[in-house]
Design a protein around this motif. Structure first.
Motif, PDB file in Angstrom:
ATOM      1  N   TYR A  64       0.832  -1.198   0.000  1.00 33.81           N
ATOM      2  CA  TYR A  64       0.000   0.000   0.000  1.00 33.81           C
ATOM      3  C   TYR A  64       0.870   1.252   0.000  1.00 33.81           C
ATOM      4  CZ  TYR A  64      -2.960   3.715   1.876  1.00 33.81           C
ATOM      5  OH  TYR A  64      -3.604   4.910   2.072  1.00 33.81           O
ATOM      6  N   ASP A  65       1.903   1.283   0.836  1.00 32.41           N
ATOM      7  CA  ASP A  65       2.796   2.446   0.893  1.00 32.41           C
ATOM      8  C   ASP A  65       3.544   2.630  -0.419  1.00 32.41           C
ATOM      9  OD1 ASP A  65       2.024   2.978   3.479  1.00 32.41           O
ATOM     10  OD2 ASP A  65       3.708   1.910   4.395  1.00 32.41           O
ATOM     11  N   ARG A  66       4.026   1.537  -1.012  1.00 33.55           N
ATOM     12  CA  ARG A  66       4.764   1.644  -2.288  1.00 33.55           C
ATOM     13  C   ARG A  66       3.881   2.189  -3.401  1.00 33.55           C
ATOM     14  NH1 ARG A  66       7.132  -3.071  -0.303  1.00 33.55           N
ATOM     15  NH2 ARG A  66       5.569  -4.391  -1.296  1.00 33.55           N
ATOM     16  N   LEU A  67       2.661   1.673  -3.491  1.00 33.76           N
ATOM     17  CA  LEU A  67       1.747   2.139  -4.529  1.00 33.76           C
ATOM     18  C   LEU A  67       1.389   3.599  -4.327  1.00 33.76           C
ATOM     19  CD1 LEU A  67      -0.596  -0.973  -4.690  1.00 33.76           C
ATOM     20  CD2 LEU A  67       0.970  -0.227  -6.482  1.00 33.76           C
ATOM     21  N   THR A  68       1.199   3.994  -3.078  1.00 37.26           N
ATOM     22  CA  THR A  68       0.870   5.384  -2.784  1.00 37.26           C
ATOM     23  C   THR A  68       2.012   6.307  -3.175  1.00 37.26           C
ATOM     24  OG1 THR A  68      -0.560   4.707  -0.954  1.00 37.26           O
ATOM     25  CG2 THR A  68       0.178   6.986  -0.969  1.00 37.26           C
ATOM     26  N   ARG A  69       3.250   5.926  -2.858  1.00 37.03           N
ATOM     27  CA  ARG A  69       4.406   6.752  -3.237  1.00 37.03           C
ATOM     28  C   ARG A  69       4.554   6.833  -4.755  1.00 37.03           C
ATOM     29  NH1 ARG A  69       6.875   4.120   1.250  1.00 37.03           N
ATOM     30  NH2 ARG A  69       7.955   2.680  -0.145  1.00 37.03           N
ATOM     31  N   ARG A  70       4.269   5.695  -5.429  1.00 35.57           N
ATOM     32  CA  ARG A  70       4.369   5.696  -6.896  1.00 35.57           C
ATOM     33  C   ARG A  70       3.360   6.672  -7.490  1.00 35.57           C
ATOM     34  NH1 ARG A  70       3.472  -0.028  -9.251  1.00 35.57           N
ATOM     35  NH2 ARG A  70       5.321  -0.376  -7.977  1.00 35.57           N
TER      36      ARG A  70
END
Length: 275
Positions: free
Chosen positions: A202-208
């Protein structure tokens, strides 16, 4: 019966006597499944069935044995009267051995189970199997277009367009001024599932997604020694740190607590008028 849709639309419907008609019940509007239905003009009348109101939703739950007033309030709040979610909650209670085992759905595991069942219902037919990844990951975006799909899944624009075209046929997505959006209750549930399954993903997708919006807004990474100092102090920090506030329009990524950026013109720093 979608495999028979062309025959029903092009042969059966035009061949009926003028005083005859028929009713088709389904989860998706006919013209979204087959645009040829639009050629029948006013002979086809769509009557969307919206979410059940609180009275009807609670009557449905009482019919299947849920009588506790607090649990009724919470289950209604959780489902929002969305029929498919009401059905899934009822099945969960049955499998768990009764409503007392489910309670007011405070358990993250129960919510995850309902979300997983929801995905399986949506993806049951093979023709939508290729959109599963975006259903699981794309809920980080409040709205999406083919380019957003491409960014989140890191696939080609052509493949993203195919997924977008398949998604827009379904009732769990709605029109948005910039593309499409998931139904609020569906997005809320799948977003909880994503966080429950992998908060790191979730954090990785949000940063992307943050980086994508920052690039579109023309916001560059910080430069010079400040960047080096900051990266050495916080090595795990996100690539972009956006702190631009103002009354103009902005972009919200993920849920409102995750990140919010407002983009507006800065006031001129010199006393000369701007050309």
């Amino acid at each position: 019966m979608e495999g028979l849709d062309d025959w029903v639309c092009r042969t059966l419907a035009p061949g009926l006597p003028p005083e005859r008609g028929f009713v088709i019940l389904g989860r998706n509007e006919l013209h979204r499944v087959n645009f040829d239905w639009s050629e029948h003009g006013g002979a086809v009348s769509n009557q969307p069935l919206r979410e059940l109101d609180e009275v009807d939703a609670k009557a449905y739950l009482r019919h299947y044995g849920l009588t506790d007033p607090v649990a009724l309030d919470e289950v209604y709040r959780f489902t929002g009267g969305y029929p498919l979610l009401l059905v899934l909650v009822r099945h969960l209670a049955k499998e768990a051995g009764g409503w007392e085992q489910v309670g007011a759905l405070e358990s993250s595991a129960d919510r995850d189970r309902i979300a997983t069942e929801l995905l399986e219902r949506i993806l049951r037919r093979g023709r939508v199997a290729e959109v599963q990844a975006f259903l699981e990951k794309g809920v980080v975006a409040r709205w999406f277009d083919p380019e957003t799909i491409s960014v989140i899944l890191q696939i080609s624009q052509d493949d993203a367009r195919k997924i977008y075209d398949k998604l827009k046929r379904h009732s769990f997505v709605e029109r948005h001024p910039y593309g499409l959006k998931f139904h609020d209750k569906i997005r809320e549930l799948l977003l909880e599932r994503l966080k429950f399954t992998s908060s790191g993903e979730y954090d990785r997708l949000t940063r992307r997604l943050m980086a994508y919006y920052a690039e579109k807004a023309g916001i560059e990474e910080p430069e010079s020694a400040n960047q080096t100092a900051k990266s050495s102090e916080t090595p795990a920090a996100a690539k972009y740190e956006i702190h631009i506030h103002g009354p103009a329009q902005g972009v919200i990524i993920g849920d409102s607590a995750q990140a919010q950026q407002h983009f507006t013109e800065n006031e001129p720093t010199d006393p000369q008028p701007r050309p």
